[in-house]
Design an enzyme around this catalytic site. Structure first.
Site, PDB file in Angstrom:
ATOM      1  CD  GLU A   3      36.300 -19.417  29.999  1.00 14.46           C
ATOM      2  OE1 GLU A   3      35.946 -19.153  28.756  1.00 14.46           O
ATOM      3  OE2 GLU A   3      37.123 -20.515  30.301  1.00 14.46           O
ATOM      4  CG  HIS A   5      38.366 -20.804  26.646  1.00 15.99           C
ATOM      5  ND1 HIS A   5      37.052 -20.993  27.160  1.00 15.99           N
ATOM      6  CD2 HIS A   5      38.270 -22.079  25.642  1.00 15.99           C
ATOM      7  CE1 HIS A   5      36.499 -22.267  26.591  1.00 15.99           C
ATOM      8  NE2 HIS A   5      37.267 -22.851  25.661  1.00 15.99           N
ATOM      9  CB  ALA A  59      38.194 -29.724  29.252  1.00 16.87           C
ATOM     10  CG  ASP A  99      35.548 -41.727  27.886  1.00 12.40           C
ATOM     11  OD1 ASP A  99      34.468 -42.210  28.288  1.00 12.40           O
ATOM     12  OD2 ASP A  99      35.811 -40.811  26.816  1.00 12.40           O
ATOM     13  CB  ALA A 122      43.538 -24.898  23.890  1.00 18.27           C
TER      14      ALA A 122
END
Length: 245
Positions: free
Chosen positions: A218, A237, A188, A127, A239
Site C-alpha cells: 500500500e 484502505h 482487516a 475468535d 473502509a
C-alpha cells in the site's frame, strides 16, 4: 487542527482473552489519557471515536458482501446498454439464510455480526480469545476451528490484525476447502490473505468473488494481477473513512 500521537507501551499479552484477538484495551486506555489533555471541551469523545471508526468498517464489509451478492457493477453496466434481452441470465444471489463466517469478534467483527443477522444470515464466529458465551449472546454460533466449517460457508469476512498467527490465514489450502460459490471479504490487514493464492482461486473459480480494502503493498500498484479481474471488488484502505468520521 489537532494531531494526536498515542504511544502504548503496555504488555497486552495477558489481555488477549479478555478483549478478543483483535482488540486491545491497552490502546483505549492510552486514548483515555489523551482526553484529559485535549484543549477542546466536548470534542474528546468525538476525536477518539473517529480514530478507529469501527461502525464504518463493519458497514463497508457488509456493503462489499451485498455488492458482490447482487453483482451491482455487472448490472450497472448492463443497464446502460441498449439491449436488455439477456437480462434474465441471472447473476445475483440472496444473502438471507446463507452462512457467514466472521473471523474476529472485536469492535468491528461484533458490529458486522449484528448487521449480518439483520439480513437474516446464519452467522458463525471464530475468535479463540473471546468467551463462547459472549458470542452466543449476539445470536451467532461459536466456531472452535474455522477450517472445519469452510466447506459450508457462503461467505467469510476477516476482522483481525496481521500477526504471526494470522499471516496467510487464507491461502491455497483454505481456498480449496471453500465453496466455489463463496465470497471472501478482507477489511482487516493485507497479508492475512495470500494474494497469489487468492488470484489463483479467483481465476480458477475456486471461489466466486472477493472484496478487498487492504493489500500486501500500500499504496497499491496497477501491476497487481488482482486488479485485472472482474470478480473482485476493491477499495483503497478506506473502509473506516467517511465525512462524519
Amino acid at each position: 487542527e489537532i494531531s494526536l500521537v498515542i504511544s502504548c507501551t503496555e504488555d497486552i499479552s495477558s489481555e488477549k482473552k479478555a478483549t478478543g484477538m483483535f482488540c486491545s484495551t491497552a490502546i483505549f486506555r492510552a486514548m483515555d489519557k489523551v482526553k484529559a489533555v485535549l484543549p477542546i471541551p466536548g470534542r474528546a469523545a468525538t476525536i477518539i471515536k473517529s480514530l478507529f471508526c469501527q461502525p464504518d468498517v463493519s458497514l463497508h464489509a457488509m456493503f462489499m458482501l451485498l455488492a458482490l451478492s447482487k453483482n451491482v457493477f455487472y448490472y450497472d453496466k448492463f443497464a446502460r446498454k441498449a439491449d436488455w434481452t439477456s437480462r434474465w441470465d441471472i447473476k445475483a444471489w440472496d444473502v438471507a439464510e446463507k452462512n457467514l463466517l466472521v473471523i474476529g469478534y472485536g469492535r468491528i467483527g461484533s458490529r458486522l455480526v449484528k448487521r449480518a443477522l439483520a439480513f437474516d444470515m446464519n452467522v458463525f464466529v471464530y475468535d479463540p480469545y473471546v468467551d463462547d458465551a459472549d458470542i452466543k449472546k449476539s445470536g451467532a454460533e461459536c466456531v472452535d476451528n474455522f477450517k472445519n466449517i469452510l466447506s459450508k460457508m457462503d461467505a467469510v469476512s476477516l476482522h483481525c490484525p496481521k500477526t504471526k498467527e494470522t499471516t496467510d490465514m487464507f491461502s491455497s489450502e483454505e481456498f480449496n476447502e471453500m465453496k466455489n460459490t463463496a465470497f471472501l471479504i478482507n477489511c482487516a490487514r493485507g497479508g492475512i490473505v495470500n494474494e497469489k493464492a487468492l488470484y489463483d482461486a479467483l481465476i480458477n473459480k475456486k471461489i466466486r468473488a472477493a472484496g478487498l480494502d487492504v493489500y500486501d503493498d500500500e499504496p497499491s500498484t496497477p501491476s497487481n494481477p488482482l486488479f485485472g479481474l472482474d470478480n473482485i471488488l476493491l477499495s483503497p484502505h478506506i473502509a473506516g473513512v467517511t465525512q462524519e468520521a
